[in-house]
Design a protein around this motif. Structure first.
Motif, PDB file in Angstrom:
ATOM      1  N   GLY A 174      46.341  35.477  48.644  1.00 30.06           N
ATOM      2  CA  GLY A 174      46.791  36.430  49.582  1.00 30.06           C
ATOM      3  C   GLY A 174      48.083  37.012  49.088  1.00 30.06           C
ATOM      4  N   ALA A 175      48.700  36.813  47.804  1.00 31.88           N
ATOM      5  CA  ALA A 175      49.897  37.449  47.300  1.00 31.88           C
ATOM      6  C   ALA A 175      49.656  38.848  47.037  1.00 31.88           C
ATOM      7  CB  ALA A 175      50.028  36.777  45.974  1.00 31.88           C
ATOM      8  N   ALA A 176      48.482  39.526  47.177  1.00 28.23           N
ATOM      9  CA  ALA A 176      48.437  40.766  46.891  1.00 28.23           C
ATOM     10  C   ALA A 176      46.944  41.144  47.675  1.00 28.23           C
ATOM     11  CB  ALA A 176      48.402  41.262  45.313  1.00 28.23           C
ATOM     12  N   SER A 177      47.080  42.453  48.136  1.00 27.59           N
ATOM     13  CA  SER A 177      46.041  42.900  49.012  1.00 27.59           C
ATOM     14  C   SER A 177      44.851  43.418  48.050  1.00 27.59           C
ATOM     15  CB  SER A 177      46.368  44.103  50.048  1.00 27.59           C
ATOM     16  OG  SER A 177      47.188  44.793  49.383  1.00 27.59           O
ATOM     17  N   ALA A 178      43.835  44.000  48.776  1.00 32.03           N
ATOM     18  CA  ALA A 178      42.712  44.726  48.144  1.00 32.03           C
ATOM     19  C   ALA A 178      43.196  45.840  47.293  1.00 32.03           C
ATOM     20  CB  ALA A 178      41.543  44.917  48.869  1.00 32.03           C
ATOM     21  N   GLY A 179      42.708  46.227  46.387  1.00 33.37           N
ATOM     22  CA  GLY A 179      43.097  47.487  45.639  1.00 33.37           C
ATOM     23  C   GLY A 179      42.068  48.072  44.826  1.00 33.37           C
TER      24      GLY A 179
ATOM     25  N   LEU B 262      39.037  48.704  30.407  1.00 30.87           N
ATOM     26  CA  LEU B 262      39.704  48.194  31.527  1.00 30.87           C
ATOM     27  C   LEU B 262      41.056  47.911  31.615  1.00 30.87           C
ATOM     28  CD1 LEU B 262      38.868  47.484  34.602  1.00 30.87           C
ATOM     29  CD2 LEU B 262      38.712  45.176  33.829  1.00 30.87           C
ATOM     30  N   ASN B 263      41.855  48.398  32.514  1.00 35.02           N
ATOM     31  CA  ASN B 263      43.342  48.100  32.757  1.00 35.02           C
ATOM     32  C   ASN B 263      43.063  46.927  33.870  1.00 35.02           C
ATOM     33  OD1 ASN B 263      45.135  50.064  31.429  1.00 35.02           O
ATOM     34  ND2 ASN B 263      43.557  51.330  32.585  1.00 35.02           N
ATOM     35  N   LEU B 264      43.732  45.583  33.387  1.00 31.68           N
ATOM     36  CA  LEU B 264      43.624  44.565  34.368  1.00 31.68           C
ATOM     37  C   LEU B 264      44.552  44.796  35.474  1.00 31.68           C
ATOM     38  CD1 LEU B 264      42.963  42.229  31.748  1.00 31.68           C
ATOM     39  CD2 LEU B 264      41.434  42.170  33.562  1.00 31.68           C
ATOM     40  N   ARG B 265      44.716  43.975  36.337  1.00 26.83           N
ATOM     41  CA  ARG B 265      45.658  44.238  37.509  1.00 26.83           C
ATOM     42  C   ARG B 265      46.934  44.216  37.181  1.00 26.83           C
ATOM     43  NH1 ARG B 265      45.164  43.060  43.437  1.00 26.83           N
ATOM     44  NH2 ARG B 265      43.220  42.165  43.120  1.00 26.83           N
ATOM     45  N   GLY B 266      47.786  45.203  37.305  1.00 32.61           N
ATOM     46  CA  GLY B 266      49.101  45.358  37.067  1.00 32.61           C
ATOM     47  C   GLY B 266      49.472  46.086  35.811  1.00 32.61           C
ATOM     48  N   ALA B 267      48.278  46.272  34.934  1.00 28.05           N
ATOM     49  CA  ALA B 267      48.384  47.051  33.699  1.00 28.05           C
ATOM     50  C   ALA B 267      48.527  48.522  33.863  1.00 28.05           C
ATOM     51  CB  ALA B 267      47.410  46.506  32.742  1.00 28.05           C
ATOM     52  N   ASP B 268      49.431  49.043  33.256  1.00 27.58           N
ATOM     53  CA  ASP B 268      49.547  50.572  33.302  1.00 27.58           C
ATOM     54  C   ASP B 268      48.262  51.315  32.459  1.00 27.58           C
ATOM     55  OD1 ASP B 268      51.732  51.304  34.810  1.00 27.58           O
ATOM     56  OD2 ASP B 268      53.239  50.952  33.312  1.00 27.58           O
ATOM     57  N   PRO B 269      47.768  52.340  32.667  1.00 28.99           N
ATOM     58  CA  PRO B 269      48.188  53.483  33.701  1.00 28.99           C
ATOM     59  C   PRO B 269      47.688  52.910  35.294  1.00 28.99           C
ATOM     60  CG  PRO B 269      46.408  54.189  32.453  1.00 28.99           C
ATOM     61  CD  PRO B 269      46.796  52.758  31.913  1.00 28.99           C
ATOM     62  N   GLY B 270      47.080  51.754  35.337  1.00 33.89           N
ATOM     63  CA  GLY B 270      46.743  51.526  36.802  1.00 33.89           C
ATOM     64  C   GLY B 270      47.687  50.692  37.657  1.00 33.89           C
ATOM     65  N   ARG B 271      48.880  50.617  37.181  1.00 35.45           N
ATOM     66  CA  ARG B 271      49.753  49.884  37.820  1.00 35.45           C
ATOM     67  C   ARG B 271      50.027  50.070  39.420  1.00 35.45           C
ATOM     68  NH1 ARG B 271      52.229  45.103  38.498  1.00 35.45           N
ATOM     69  NH2 ARG B 271      50.809  45.345  40.177  1.00 35.45           N
ATOM     70  N   HIS B 272      49.604  51.362  39.835  1.00 36.61           N
ATOM     71  CA  HIS B 272      50.047  51.939  41.210  1.00 36.61           C
ATOM     72  C   HIS B 272      48.802  51.668  42.191  1.00 36.61           C
ATOM     73  CE1 HIS B 272      47.799  55.166  39.067  1.00 36.61           C
ATOM     74  NE2 HIS B 272      47.518  55.551  40.390  1.00 36.61           N
ATOM     75  N   LEU B 273      47.705  51.133  41.422  1.00 40.19           N
ATOM     76  CA  LEU B 273      46.480  51.119  42.162  1.00 40.19           C
ATOM     77  C   LEU B 273      45.972  49.533  42.790  1.00 40.19           C
ATOM     78  CD1 LEU B 273      44.062  52.883  39.985  1.00 40.19           C
ATOM     79  CD2 LEU B 273      45.172  53.976  41.915  1.00 40.19           C
ATOM     80  N   ALA B 274      46.838  48.670  42.459  1.00 41.85           N
ATOM     81  CA  ALA B 274      46.690  47.280  42.912  1.00 41.85           C
ATOM     82  C   ALA B 274      47.884  46.459  42.617  1.00 41.85           C
ATOM     83  CB  ALA B 274      45.448  46.828  42.198  1.00 41.85           C
ATOM     84  N   GLY B 275      48.112  45.675  43.636  1.00 41.86           N
ATOM     85  CA  GLY B 275      49.355  44.580  43.621  1.00 41.86           C
ATOM     86  C   GLY B 275      48.985  43.680  42.778  1.00 41.86           C
ATOM     87  N   GLY B 276      50.191  42.936  42.378  1.00 43.59           N
ATOM     88  CA  GLY B 276      49.827  41.583  41.712  1.00 43.59           C
ATOM     89  C   GLY B 276      49.452  41.968  40.157  1.00 43.59           C
ATOM     90  N   THR B 277      49.267  40.812  39.485  1.00 42.60           N
ATOM     91  CA  THR B 277      49.161  40.891  38.179  1.00 42.60           C
ATOM     92  C   THR B 277      47.826  39.972  37.656  1.00 42.60           C
ATOM     93  OG1 THR B 277      50.670  38.775  38.076  1.00 42.60           O
ATOM     94  CG2 THR B 277      51.452  40.808  37.398  1.00 42.60           C
ATOM     95  N   TYR B 278      47.456  39.805  36.617  1.00 38.85           N
ATOM     96  CA  TYR B 278      46.133  39.211  36.048  1.00 38.85           C
ATOM     97  C   TYR B 278      46.293  37.829  35.853  1.00 38.85           C
ATOM     98  CZ  TYR B 278      47.726  41.224  31.750  1.00 38.85           C
ATOM     99  OH  TYR B 278      48.576  41.592  30.452  1.00 38.85           O
ATOM    100  N   ALA B 279      45.306  37.443  35.413  1.00 33.09           N
ATOM    101  CA  ALA B 279      45.577  35.775  34.932  1.00 33.09           C
ATOM    102  C   ALA B 279      44.286  35.693  33.914  1.00 33.09           C
ATOM    103  CB  ALA B 279      45.423  34.712  36.109  1.00 33.09           C
ATOM    104  N   ALA B 280      44.300  34.426  33.247  1.00 34.44           N
ATOM    105  CA  ALA B 280      43.338  33.817  32.240  1.00 34.44           C
ATOM    106  C   ALA B 280      41.849  33.834  33.015  1.00 34.44           C
ATOM    107  CB  ALA B 280      43.577  32.582  31.372  1.00 34.44           C
ATOM    108  N   ARG B 281      41.978  33.541  34.321  1.00 33.11           N
ATOM    109  CA  ARG B 281      40.706  33.348  34.922  1.00 33.11           C
ATOM    110  C   ARG B 281      40.891  34.299  36.240  1.00 33.11           C
ATOM    111  NH1 ARG B 281      38.239  27.715  37.479  1.00 33.11           N
ATOM    112  NH2 ARG B 281      39.594  28.438  39.371  1.00 33.11           N
ATOM    113  N   CYS B 282      40.428  35.229  36.277  1.00 34.72           N
ATOM    114  CA  CYS B 282      40.547  36.323  37.304  1.00 34.72           C
ATOM    115  C   CYS B 282      39.182  37.003  37.879  1.00 34.72           C
ATOM    116  CB  CYS B 282      41.645  37.358  36.853  1.00 34.72           C
ATOM    117  SG  CYS B 282      41.229  38.185  35.567  1.00 34.72           S
ATOM    118  N   ASN B 283      38.409  35.941  38.092  1.00 38.19           N
ATOM    119  CA  ASN B 283      36.920  36.325  38.365  1.00 38.19           C
ATOM    120  C   ASN B 283      36.724  37.199  39.500  1.00 38.19           C
ATOM    121  OD1 ASN B 283      35.943  34.936  36.115  1.00 38.19           O
ATOM    122  ND2 ASN B 283      35.496  33.262  37.374  1.00 38.19           N
ATOM    123  N   THR B 284      37.619  36.952  40.620  1.00 35.46           N
ATOM    124  CA  THR B 284      37.508  37.812  41.742  1.00 35.46           C
ATOM    125  C   THR B 284      37.786  39.213  41.482  1.00 35.46           C
ATOM    126  OG1 THR B 284      39.828  37.184  42.399  1.00 35.46           O
ATOM    127  CG2 THR B 284      37.966  36.038  43.287  1.00 35.46           C
TER     128      THR B 284
END
Length: 346
Positions: A49-54, A103-125
């Motif tokens: 729940g640290a970041a909402s859907a995006g 793909l730009n993973l969660r938090g990576a530019d140039p898609g930084r503004h589209l989703a909160g949070g950051t990615y992880a080595a296991r980010c299956n969701t």
């Protein structure tokens, strides 16, 4: 040789693991203008729940003529869809007839503004919805994956959720044991590398337009600024992705032991690892290769030199050439079925 390539030989002046690793940083990569077509893909909130859907931002690189398949291409730690090494691999795949989804993973530019949070080595969701969208784009054609460094780790973890996620996979310099990689990057010789990675990760995290928690901001600024990747993962990555602590994250998100248990459920997979990689120790990939059944669809290639996702040879980037040859062999159905589980060294 089965894939029609000669063995890798590093080219002057990029001699040794560090220069192979830094080549794209030290010398500008001559690439054409980025003409990728943007595609937004919805993803749910983080498990904690640290970041909402995006949404995640990807770019579609269409080949000339009809595509022979689709390749989902993932960047590594601190990277993005515009990084030189990733774009170069994407262009090689595109020229070979693949439609490439960068793909730009969660938090990576140039898609930084589209989703909160950051990615992880296991980010299956995050990754499984992207793969489902890529499967739609494939429209019955093979859906393949290619991951650079941590991007390969993510794709391995996605494939471990069940058979049929991807039809084939190529991983270059991908960590299989996160704790070992964290310890490796903390070595005194890697001080500059770690500082560079941490600066990118902290900047990327604090630039979140959706904000960071007060606890996270305290952990990332002033005298509390992380000094190691372990510190960063402990303060940010593990809690954001719902792990009890950093050691639980490293254990559960490291593919090594999961791959041994589920080896026969994986797609045809090739792991490329250099023995002189200054970031990712080759020991975990060696352990995996030793434990893989000869009939399993996982193969490994070890090179004596090449650094971390370097593999700069006389004919260009040998890693890119290997990715193309491997994924084309899967599409063409000409991969040597007896090669599963084998390991090769140049």
């Amino acid at each position: 040789m089965q894939l029609g390539l000669s063995t890798f030989r590093q080219r002057f002046p990029w001699i040794g693991g560090d220069l192979q690793t830094l080549r794209d940083t030290l010398r500008r990569v001559d690439l054409p203008a980025d003409e990728g077509r943007p595609l937004r893909i919805p993803v749910p909130a983080l498990p904690s729940g640290a970041a909402s859907a995006g949404e995640l931002l990807a770019f579609i690189d269409q080949p000339e003529g009809s595509a022979v398949g689709v390749v989902l291409l993932l960047h590594g730690l601190g990277g993005s869809s515009s990084r030189e090494g990733l774009r170069r691999m994407g262009l090689a795949l595109q020229q070979a007839g693949f439609l490439v989804l960068r793909l730009n993973l969660r938090g990576a530019d140039p898609g930084r503004h589209l989703a909160g949070g950051t990615y992880a080595a296991r980010c299956n969701t995050d990754l499984l919805p992207v793969i489902a969208r890529a499967r739609e784009l494939a429209a019955g054609r093979p859906l393949l994956g290619a991951g650079i460094s941590l991007g390969g780790t993510m794709l391995l973890n996605a494939c471990l959720t069940g058979p049929g996620v991807l039809d084939g996979l190529f991983c270059a310099s991908s960590p299989l044991d996160l704790a070992a990689c964290s310890a490796s990057i903390e070595r005194p010789r890697n001080r500059v590398y770690q500082r560079w990675l941490l600066q990118r990760l902290v900047r990327q995290t604090l630039a979140d337009p959706f904000g960071v928690s007060e606890l996270e901001e305290t952990s990332l600024t002033g005298s509390s600024t992380p000094r190691t990747i372990l510190d960063f993962d402990s303060a940010v990555t593990a809690p954001r992705w719902g792990f009890a602590d950093v050691w639980g994250y490293y254990r559960e998100a490291s593919p090594l032991h999961h791959l041994v248990k589920s080896q026969h459920r994986m797609p045809k997979t090739l792991l490329l690892q250099a023995e002189d990689d200054p970031w990712v120790p080759a020991a975990a990939a060696r352990d995996l290769a030793d434990q893989i059944d000869p009939s399993a669809p996982i193969s490994s290639i070890f090179t004596r030199t090449g650094g971390h996702n370097g593999f700069h040879g006389r004919g260009g980037c040998w890693g890119d050439q290997l990715a193309v040859a491997w994924l084309k062999s899967i599409v063409n159905g000409r991969g040597d079925e007896r090669s599963g589980g084998r390991k090769g060294t140049d």
